[in-house]
Write a protein that holds these residues in place. Structure first.
Motif, PDB file in Angstrom:
ATOM      1  N   VAL A  38     -19.710  -1.666   5.862  1.00 28.82           N
ATOM      2  CA  VAL A  38     -18.337  -2.081   5.551  1.00 28.82           C
ATOM      3  C   VAL A  38     -17.400  -0.919   5.883  1.00 28.82           C
ATOM      4  CG1 VAL A  38     -16.787  -2.967   3.775  1.00 28.82           C
ATOM      5  CG2 VAL A  38     -19.232  -3.504   3.669  1.00 28.82           C
ATOM      6  N   TYR A  39     -16.370  -1.207   6.656  1.00 32.90           N
ATOM      7  CA  TYR A  39     -15.447  -0.121   7.004  1.00 32.90           C
ATOM      8  C   TYR A  39     -14.017  -0.502   6.640  1.00 32.90           C
ATOM      9  CZ  TYR A  39     -13.925  -2.535  11.297  1.00 32.90           C
ATOM     10  OH  TYR A  39     -13.409  -3.421  12.191  1.00 32.90           O
ATOM     11  N   PHE A  40     -13.203   0.513   6.383  1.00 34.35           N
ATOM     12  CA  PHE A  40     -11.809   0.334   5.977  1.00 34.35           C
ATOM     13  C   PHE A  40     -10.911   1.185   6.870  1.00 34.35           C
ATOM     14  CE2 PHE A  40     -14.593  -0.045   2.331  1.00 34.35           C
ATOM     15  CZ  PHE A  40     -14.195  -1.235   1.747  1.00 34.35           C
ATOM     16  N   ARG A  41      -9.736   0.675   7.147  1.00 36.38           N
ATOM     17  CA  ARG A  41      -8.728   1.438   7.896  1.00 36.38           C
ATOM     18  C   ARG A  41      -7.972   2.337   6.921  1.00 36.38           C
ATOM     19  NH1 ARG A  41      -7.114  -0.946  12.814  1.00 36.38           N
ATOM     20  NH2 ARG A  41      -5.596   0.752  12.911  1.00 36.38           N
ATOM     21  N   LEU A  42      -7.782   3.565   7.327  1.00 32.88           N
ATOM     22  CA  LEU A  42      -7.069   4.511   6.471  1.00 32.88           C
ATOM     23  C   LEU A  42      -5.779   4.994   7.124  1.00 32.88           C
ATOM     24  CD1 LEU A  42     -10.067   6.624   5.115  1.00 32.88           C
ATOM     25  CD2 LEU A  42      -8.801   4.830   3.954  1.00 32.88           C
TER      26      LEU A  42
ATOM     27  N   PHE B 222      -1.003   0.596   4.435  1.00 35.17           N
ATOM     28  CA  PHE B 222      -0.767   0.076   3.087  1.00 35.17           C
ATOM     29  C   PHE B 222       0.370   0.837   2.420  1.00 35.17           C
ATOM     30  CE2 PHE B 222      -5.452  -0.484   3.683  1.00 35.17           C
ATOM     31  CZ  PHE B 222      -5.438  -1.866   3.756  1.00 35.17           C
ATOM     32  N   LYS B 223       1.231   0.104   1.750  1.00 35.42           N
ATOM     33  CA  LYS B 223       2.306   0.741   0.989  1.00 35.42           C
ATOM     34  C   LYS B 223       1.758   1.404  -0.267  1.00 35.42           C
ATOM     35  CE  LYS B 223       5.839  -2.511   2.587  1.00 35.42           C
ATOM     36  NZ  LYS B 223       6.807  -3.577   2.193  1.00 35.42           N
ATOM     37  N   ASP B 224       0.651   0.819  -0.791  1.00 36.11           N
ATOM     38  CA  ASP B 224       0.053   1.318  -2.028  1.00 36.11           C
ATOM     39  C   ASP B 224      -1.239   2.062  -1.689  1.00 36.11           C
ATOM     40  OD1 ASP B 224      -1.135   1.753  -4.461  1.00 36.11           O
ATOM     41  OD2 ASP B 224      -0.917  -0.300  -5.188  1.00 36.11           O
ATOM     42  N   ASP B 225      -1.344   3.317  -2.086  1.00 38.79           N
ATOM     43  CA  ASP B 225      -2.529   4.130  -1.789  1.00 38.79           C
ATOM     44  C   ASP B 225      -3.781   3.623  -2.514  1.00 38.79           C
ATOM     45  OD1 ASP B 225      -1.045   5.759  -0.178  1.00 38.79           O
ATOM     46  OD2 ASP B 225      -0.714   7.294  -1.711  1.00 38.79           O
ATOM     47  N   ASN B 226      -3.624   2.740  -3.480  1.00 37.41           N
ATOM     48  CA  ASN B 226      -4.767   2.270  -4.269  1.00 37.41           C
ATOM     49  C   ASN B 226      -5.446   1.037  -3.670  1.00 37.41           C
ATOM     50  OD1 ASN B 226      -4.673   4.188  -6.384  1.00 37.41           O
ATOM     51  ND2 ASN B 226      -2.892   3.123  -7.246  1.00 37.41           N
ATOM     52  N   VAL B 227      -4.930   0.512  -2.553  1.00 40.50           N
ATOM     53  CA  VAL B 227      -5.494  -0.724  -2.007  1.00 40.50           C
ATOM     54  C   VAL B 227      -6.968  -0.566  -1.643  1.00 40.50           C
ATOM     55  CG1 VAL B 227      -5.407  -2.361  -0.088  1.00 40.50           C
ATOM     56  CG2 VAL B 227      -3.295  -1.678  -1.228  1.00 40.50           C
TER      57      VAL B 227
END
Length: 351
Positions: free
Chosen positions: A25-29, A34-39
């Motif tokens: 599983v990968y996520f874009r950073l 994202f406006k919210d750093d907690n997404v």
């Protein structure tokens, strides 16, 4: 979107029932994504709780006459990429065997219909002659030389929550079974999103028989030439995943048990040694309780024979593992009078 919206949009639980063994599983950073750093942290928490520690299955409701989505424990772990384990161990062909299918002549296949087709009393033989019907098995049982035996067989294909639950019950009672799988779900070249070859290999590593339920679940009334392509492809796909293990068998289970003469000819011409029906079908995929499944098995057991029981390991088999656990416990405690031996098909078909 926030994390909850992303999960709902991307991981549609009607089709995406859990993460699978070996998935990455990968996520874009990207800083502006994202406006919210907690997404992303919230996504990881939601995915771990709902798709790693737990998964989903479809439970049938008699009251509503439909399936409801319910959570099941999965208890998988999240690990970093450094924990990736290679199945190849430096061997270029480890786990991958090109098994040559034993192609047979039409005449050989005709003979095998009389000797190697295990039928079912309710299956129509409409395109066989009256004389041919006399020689075709309709008992759905195996000659076990007087032993009272049960062969639990599981059809179709399902996600990790259902399959692991069934495997856990079989391991708990130290018994083996036979799985007839729809091969496309193990084919890395199938182009479908929910391929899961690691799950097929897990079944094999647990010591169970694995046979074919065709590549796409094609029925035996399919055009013979196309049917043979699927039958051969099904076996080859599975051999590429588990060919190095003593698990893959040249056994075939006709989808829905439907039989046509040309279809059975195709099965045996394509190299399969047995076409396997059953004397007991549970319809567990549409049962609303484990007791319904038990009620479908217990009255139909035949002493002194090899009883073949059809169950399923698809995502609608919500109560199958529970029913299996109850039955095996009852059998061990002598509830049925006769204590039935539990075996996999190869224990008797290859004696």
């Amino acid at each position: 979107m926030n994390a909850e919206q992303i999960i709902k949009d991307y991981f549609n639980v009607n089709s995406y029932l859990s993460l699978s063994k070996g998935e990455i599983v990968y996520f874009r950073l990207d800083s502006d994504l994202f406006k919210d750093d907690n997404v992303v942290p919230n996504l990881i928490e939601l995915l771990t709780e709902n798709y790693v520690k737990n998964g989903y299955a479809h439970r049938y409701s008699n009251e509503l006459q439909t399936y409801l989505l319910d959570k099941k424990p999965l208890n998988y772990s999240v690990v970093p990429l450094k924990n990736i384990q290679s199945n190849f161990e430096g061997q270029s062909n480890f786990g991958r065997y090109n098994i040559v299918t034993n192609i047979r002549s039409y005449e050989e296949a005709l003979k095998m219909i009389n000797t190697n087709y295990i039928g079912n009393k309710d299956v129509s033989l409409e395109d066989f002659s009256d004389d041919e019907k006399l020689n075709i098995d309709r008992t759905g049982t195996i000659d076990t030389n007087g032993e009272s035996v049960i062969f639990f067989t599981f059809d179709d294909w399902g996600g990790d929550p259902i399959v692991n639950e069934i495997l856990d019950v079989l391991n708990k009672h130290n018994v083996k079974a036979t799985f007839f799988t729809i091969a496309k779900y193990s084919d890395v070249n199938s182009g479908i999103s929910n391929i899961n070859p690691n799950l097929l290999r897990t079944i094999a590593l647990n010591g169970h028989d694995i046979g074919s339920h065709n590549y796409n679940h094609e029925l035996l009334d399919t055009n013979k030439a196309e049917l043979k392509k699927s039958l051969i492809k099904s076996y080859e796909v599975m051999s590429n995943v588990i060919g190095d293990l003593d698990s893959l068998r040249q056994y075939f289970r006709p989808p829905t048990l439907l039989v046509r003469k040309a279809g059975l000819e195709a099965v045996f011409e394509s190299g399969y040694n047995y076409s396997v029906g059953a004397n007991i079908s549970t319809h567990d995929y549409e049962s609303a309780s484990s007791q319904e499944i038990l009620d479908a098995i217990e009255p139909k057991l035949v002493e002194g024979k090899g009883n073949i029981v059809i169950m399923h390991f698809n995502n609608q088999s919500y109560y199958t593992a529970e029913a299996l656990d109850k039955f095996l416990t009852n059998n061990e405690n002598g509830v049925y009078g006769t204590k039935y031996k539990i075996a996999k098909l190869s224990d008797y078909l290859e004696k």
